[in-house]
Scaffold this motif. Structure first.
Motif, short mmCIF file in Angstrom:
data_model
loop_
_atom_site.label_atom_id
_atom_site.label_comp_id
_atom_site.label_asym_id
_atom_site.label_seq_id
_atom_site.Cartn_x
_atom_site.Cartn_y
_atom_site.Cartn_z
N ASP A 95 0.31 18.68 -1.83
CA ASP A 95 -0.20 18.44 -3.73
C ASP A 95 -1.41 17.76 -3.18
OD1 ASP A 95 -0.93 17.04 -5.58
OD2 ASP A 95 0.68 17.56 -6.57
N GLU A 96 -2.79 17.87 -3.70
CA GLU A 96 -4.16 17.58 -3.48
C GLU A 96 -3.74 15.79 -4.12
OE1 GLU A 96 -5.90 19.24 -7.65
OE2 GLU A 96 -6.40 19.27 -6.16
N ARG A 97 -3.27 15.21 -4.86
CA ARG A 97 -2.71 13.79 -5.27
C ARG A 97 -2.43 12.42 -3.40
NH1 ARG A 97 0.82 14.45 -10.80
NH2 ARG A 97 1.45 16.23 -8.78
N MET A 98 -1.64 13.88 -2.93
CA MET A 98 -0.53 13.22 -1.96
C MET A 98 -2.30 12.16 -0.94
SD MET A 98 1.77 15.02 0.38
CE MET A 98 2.83 15.49 -1.01
N THR A 99 -0.88 10.40 -0.79
CA THR A 99 -1.12 9.59 -0.27
C THR A 99 -0.14 9.12 0.94
OG1 THR A 99 -0.89 7.61 -1.22
CG2 THR A 99 -3.06 8.85 -2.08
N ARG A 100 -1.12 8.77 2.34
CA ARG A 100 0.22 7.74 2.90
C ARG A 100 -1.19 6.82 3.81
NH1 ARG A 100 2.73 10.72 0.40
NH2 ARG A 100 4.73 12.85 1.43
N PHE A 101 0.11 5.73 4.13
CA PHE A 101 0.03 4.79 5.50
C PHE A 101 -0.35 5.21 5.83
CE2 PHE A 101 2.60 2.75 1.96
CZ PHE A 101 1.68 1.23 1.38
N PRO B 150 3.67 -4.48 8.70
CA PRO B 150 1.86 -4.77 8.54
C PRO B 150 0.85 -4.09 7.55
CG PRO B 150 2.31 -2.35 10.20
CD PRO B 150 3.81 -2.90 8.73
N LYS B 151 -0.23 -4.78 7.61
CA LYS B 151 -1.41 -4.32 6.41
C LYS B 151 -2.01 -3.27 6.77
CE LYS B 151 -1.29 -9.32 4.01
NZ LYS B 151 -2.20 -10.20 3.31
N ILE B 152 -1.61 -2.12 6.49
CA ILE B 152 -2.58 -1.21 7.19
C ILE B 152 -3.18 -0.36 5.64
CG2 ILE B 152 -1.25 -0.56 8.61
CD1 ILE B 152 0.70 1.71 7.91
N PRO B 153 -4.18 0.67 6.08
CA PRO B 153 -4.76 0.97 5.35
C PRO B 153 -3.77 2.80 4.52
CG PRO B 153 -5.44 2.11 7.75
CD PRO B 153 -5.19 1.28 7.17
N SER B 154 -4.52 2.93 3.63
CA SER B 154 -4.38 4.69 3.22
C SER B 154 -5.43 5.39 2.85
CB SER B 154 -3.51 4.38 1.76
OG SER B 154 -2.27 3.36 1.67
N SER C 19 1.29 3.09 -1.16
CA SER C 19 0.20 3.50 -0.18
C SER C 19 -0.62 3.95 -1.83
CB SER C 19 0.25 5.00 0.72
OG SER C 19 0.95 6.12 -0.69
N ASN C 20 -0.81 5.00 -2.46
CA ASN C 20 -1.49 4.96 -3.81
C ASN C 20 -2.22 4.04 -4.68
OD1 ASN C 20 0.82 4.22 -4.81
ND2 ASN C 20 0.19 6.21 -7.29
#
Length: 323
Positions: free
Chosen positions: A193-199, A225-229, A304-305
């Motif tokens: 899915d083109e909307r998908m996000t992940r940490f 942890p504070k990590i980026p998406s 994540s989003n």
């Protein structure tokens, strides 16, 4: 202050991506001994060719076997529990196998650690354990609950248990990076899915976070942890900028976005500069245990989003190259 110097460590699932990186790092910390506990003799044989340090021991066993764990934990000070069945699709189609390893195995770790007087145990969790929609996530949520609750019945042994929860690890076994690198040659990358996000976290960062929390833990915490998406489409552009993206639809048990702290957990969550702590609900737990953390605001959720920090296509290119 807790130190690993002179300690004997055991890593379940020690031949995996995390285990190998963790062991390589702790061998620089003047530990007494490191025990690799896993069930695959070939992987242990191959790892023994790579790791020749005399402080390493290899122990064939399965976390489903409590008696074997009891034998392996003799004289062990610290256990890092990284063994799991973690492929979402495989767990969906082999549900009770996942339960036996991820839940029954967790309880076996707990009982063997208490009986053998292990000082500290950290269990690795996953973002999929927060609001789980697949069996893997559900088993890891149950595992997290077991490890947190274990602090309440250690008795005079004083064994302490904590959990580390983080997102997708760049380049780990079964991750999307090696898959995209393989599919790059075809000129087409399948995107669910083109909307998908992940940490997103590197293996080095994940290992260091575990080591840091061995010193921080009091017993019962879930460390996040504070990590980026990142956007999956940006990862595809970073790996194969000229490839076509083919939308194939979300697979069974897959989420559009991942959660690491739910709104309900946020009521007990403390924020620090680089991480969060989901506090346990123990009668003996107090603000003094948590030191200088501050409670997150009402309605907080770590998804994540809606994350504050994102990886760009260029960031992802550098991360992939470094693996």
């Amino acid at each position: 202050m807790f130190t690993l110097e002179g300690k004997t460590l055991l890593v379940t699932g020690g031949t995996g991506s995390f285990g190998k990186k963790f062991i390589k790092k702790v061998l620089d910390l003047d530990v007494k001994k490191v025990i690799v506990f896993s069930r695959d003799e070939l992987k242990q044989y191959e790892m023994a060719q790579e790791f020749t340090d005399s402080r390493i021991r290899f122990f064939i066993g399965d976390v489903r076997d409590k008696e074997r764990l009891f034998r392996a934990f003799e004289g062990v000070d610290v256990v890092i529990h990284a063994a799991a069945l973690k492929q979402v699709g495989i767990c969906e189609y082999n549900p009770f196998e996942a339960i036996k390893t991820n839940i029954h195995g967790a309880q076996n770790i707990i009982e063997a650690a208490i009986d053998r007087g292990v000082q500290k145990v950290i269990a690795l969790s996953t973002d999929k354990a927060a609001n789980p929609i697949n069996l893997y996530g559900a088993t890891k949520l149950a595992s997290d609950k077991l490890f947190v609750a274990a602090n309440s019945y250690t008795g005079i042994k004083n064994t302490r248990f904590a959990v580390v929860r983080y997102g997708n690890v760049v380049g780990s076994r079964g991750s999307v990076v090696p898959f995209f690198l393989k599919m790059k040659e075809t000129g087409t990358l399948p995107i669910t899915d083109e909307r998908m996000t992940r940490f997103w976290i590197t293996l080095d960062q994940g290992v260091q976070f575990v080591i840091d929390n061995l010193s921080r833990m009091k017993g019962g915490e879930i460390f996040v942890p504070k990590i980026p998406s990142m956007k999956v489409t940006d990862l595809a552009k970073a790996i194969a900028p000229n490839a076509k993206m083919e939308i194939i639809g979300i697979r069974p048990g897959e989420k559009l976005h991942e959660t690491m702290i739910t709104e309900d957990d946020a009521r007990r969550t403390l924020e620090y500069d680089t991480y969060y702590v989901i506090q346990p609900e123990f009668p003996w737990w107090s603000r003094e245990q948590a030191m200088d953390g501050k409670l997150v605001p009402e309605g907080f959720i770590y998804v994540s989003n809606t994350n504050d920090t994102w990886l760009s296509v260029d960031d992802l290119k550098r991360l992939v190259i470094d693996q």
